[in-house]
Scaffold this active site. Structure first.
Site, PDB file in Angstrom:
ATOM      1  N   GLY A  63      15.760  -3.466  -5.203  1.00 44.10           N
ATOM      2  CA  GLY A  63      15.864  -4.917  -5.298  1.00 44.10           C
ATOM      3  C   GLY A  63      16.365  -5.625  -4.058  1.00 44.10           C
ATOM      4  O   GLY A  63      16.974  -6.691  -4.163  1.00 44.10           O
ATOM      5  N   ILE A 108      -0.747  -5.353 -12.532  1.00 47.29           N
ATOM      6  CA  ILE A 108      -0.604  -6.522 -13.396  1.00 47.29           C
ATOM      7  C   ILE A 108      -1.838  -6.656 -14.282  1.00 47.29           C
ATOM      8  O   ILE A 108      -2.977  -6.607 -13.792  1.00 47.29           O
ATOM      9  CB  ILE A 108      -0.426  -7.804 -12.546  1.00 47.29           C
ATOM     10  CG1 ILE A 108       0.797  -7.661 -11.644  1.00 47.29           C
ATOM     11  CG2 ILE A 108      -0.292  -9.030 -13.433  1.00 47.29           C
ATOM     12  CD1 ILE A 108       2.091  -7.424 -12.376  1.00 47.29           C
ATOM     13  N   HIS A 121       3.809  -7.778   0.513  1.00 49.67           N
ATOM     14  CA  HIS A 121       3.258  -6.484   0.924  1.00 49.67           C
ATOM     15  C   HIS A 121       3.729  -6.182   2.344  1.00 49.67           C
ATOM     16  O   HIS A 121       3.672  -7.062   3.215  1.00 49.67           O
ATOM     17  CB  HIS A 121       1.731  -6.504   0.869  1.00 49.67           C
ATOM     18  CG  HIS A 121       1.121  -5.175   1.211  1.00 49.67           C
ATOM     19  ND1 HIS A 121       1.103  -4.122   0.317  1.00 49.67           N
ATOM     20  CD2 HIS A 121       0.536  -4.719   2.349  1.00 49.67           C
ATOM     21  CE1 HIS A 121       0.523  -3.082   0.882  1.00 49.67           C
ATOM     22  NE2 HIS A 121       0.180  -3.418   2.123  1.00 49.67           N
TER      23      HIS A 121
END
Length: 208
Positions: A12, A94, A110
């Site tokens: 994270g 997704i 990315h």
């Protein structure tokens, strides 16, 4: 106030960049309302909790098949009533239903200058390994909208990062995060929150 949902699979650090951006005012008129991870041990959930942000895990292993997982994942997304969804190191494909529902409201970061070193199989450290194998002098990061392809959606922001002699994949990964990813994510969410981003004819346009 823009309601931001962040999806993340690991530590994270990109999530932390967004949290910091909201708290220090770099990201204006936005709040992170929920963090979703597919990994119950993701440190990202600890980061969210430390800042009073709801964090939940929706793991594929808890469901009988992929369709059931996708249904539960989409429900967790919908419950947050997000205006913007940010994929910050989210290693889950997704579902098409979600892409259609939140068209031009899902951003991904990315770690390369798309269209280089992207697409199926290019994620995490693998991106930097391939960049070094190819011998590029410049790499970087890209924030793009998510569509039905892999890293094929409209590009919003990019930033170049120099490859230095002696770089390892780990060193290069860290430099790309520090010099590009963290900055781009905060800028992208702020632009979106200010209503400064539109998608026209498959291209993301910044209206300053």
């Amino acid at each position: 106030m823009l309601r931001v949902l962040v999806c993340v699979s690991g530590g994270g650090t990109n999530l932390q960049a967004l949290i910091d951006g909201v708290e220090n005012g770099r990201i204006r008129n936005a709040e992170i309302v929920r963090v979703i991870s597919n990994n119950r041990n993701a440190y990202a959930l600890t980061r969210a909790d430390a800042h009073g942000i709801e964090g939940i895990c929706v793991s594929p292993g808890d469901f009988r098949d992929r369709a059931a997982f996708y249904d539960a994942f989409l429900q967790a997304v919908d419950e947050a009533l997000p205006d913007l969804i940010v994929l910050a190191g989210f290693l889950v494909v997704i579902p098409v239903k979600m892409i259609e529902k939140y068209r031009n409201r899902i951003l991904n970061i990315h770690p390369s200058l798309i269209p280089s070193f992207c697409g199926t199989g290019f994620y995490g450290l693998k991106v930097h390994e391939k960049a070094l194998e190819r011998g590029v002098r410049v790499t970087g990061a890209t924030v793009h909208f998510v569509d039905e392809g892999t890293d094929t959606g409209p590009i919003l922001l990019q930033k170049a990062v120099k490859v230095e002699p002696g770089d390892t994949p780990q060193i290069l990964q860290r430099r790309v995060m520090e010099e590009a990813e963290w900055e781009l994510l905060a800028e992208a969410v702020d632009l979106f929150a200010q209503g400064s981003v539109v998608v026209e004819d498959g291209r993301a346009v910044i209206v300053r």
